[in-house]
Scaffold this active site. Structure first.
Site, PDB file in Angstrom:
ATOM      1  N   GLU A 130      27.990  86.919  38.590  1.00 34.58           N
ATOM      2  CA  GLU A 130      28.304  87.485  37.277  1.00 34.58           C
ATOM      3  C   GLU A 130      29.648  88.223  37.299  1.00 34.58           C
ATOM      4  O   GLU A 130      30.431  88.124  36.362  1.00 34.58           O
ATOM      5  CB  GLU A 130      27.209  88.460  36.834  1.00 34.58           C
ATOM      6  CG  GLU A 130      25.881  87.788  36.552  1.00 34.58           C
ATOM      7  CD  GLU A 130      24.835  88.795  36.144  1.00 34.58           C
ATOM      8  OE1 GLU A 130      24.435  88.769  34.960  1.00 34.58           O
ATOM      9  OE2 GLU A 130      24.422  89.610  36.994  1.00 34.58           O
ATOM     10  N   LYS A 135      23.233  89.374  26.215  1.00 37.09           N
ATOM     11  CA  LYS A 135      23.737  88.530  27.296  1.00 37.09           C
ATOM     12  C   LYS A 135      23.036  87.180  27.109  1.00 37.09           C
ATOM     13  O   LYS A 135      21.874  87.017  27.452  1.00 37.09           O
ATOM     14  CB  LYS A 135      23.384  89.148  28.654  1.00 37.09           C
ATOM     15  CG  LYS A 135      23.976  88.402  29.832  1.00 37.09           C
ATOM     16  CD  LYS A 135      23.457  88.937  31.174  1.00 37.09           C
ATOM     17  CE  LYS A 135      24.179  90.183  31.587  1.00 37.09           C
ATOM     18  NZ  LYS A 135      23.897  90.524  33.022  1.00 37.09           N
TER      19      LYS A 135
END
Length: 121
Positions: free
Chosen positions: A21, A99
């Site tokens: 990420e 997200k």
């Protein structure tokens, strides 16, 4: 109470707990709702009696595309604090931070956090 909504702004950032990420990054969507008395702005048609949502957008962009955080909660808190401190007419704020593609197995549309700070009815 009156509200200004900035709906589903999209940014690319590097927040997350997993190494991929912070290396690869991902999309984030943010909706910001501001509790503001808009009566004087409506009566006068003067920008100084409201909140310039272009400035709020730029603040959101700089934070979400800025320094990586591990948690969505930390990003949301940073957004709320910066917007509240920069815009004294804002009495309350709600941040909905999404997200859409977290690196976790399963079938879901997205994960999100939502926080509310200040006066928000």
């Amino acid at each position: 109470m009156d509200y200004i909504h900035l709906n589903e702004m999209e940014f690319y950032g590097y927040h997350g707990v997993f190494p991929e990420e912070t290396k690869l990054g991902q999309r984030f969507r943010v909706t910001v709702s501001l509790a503001v008395d808009l009566k004087k702005a409506g009566d006068t048609d003067a920008l100084e009696h409201t909140v310039h949502y272009g400035e709020v957008y730029n603040t959101c962009k700089s934070i979400v595309e800025g320094e990586p955080k591990k948690l969505l909660e930390a990003v949301a808190e940073n957004l709320a604090a910066r917007i509240l401190s920069a815009h004294p007419l804002v009495k309350g704020i709600r941040i909905h931070l999404i997200k859409p593609d977290p690196p976790i197995p399963g079938h879901y549309k997205s994960v999100a956090v939502e926080i509310t700070r200040g006066e928000f009815i």
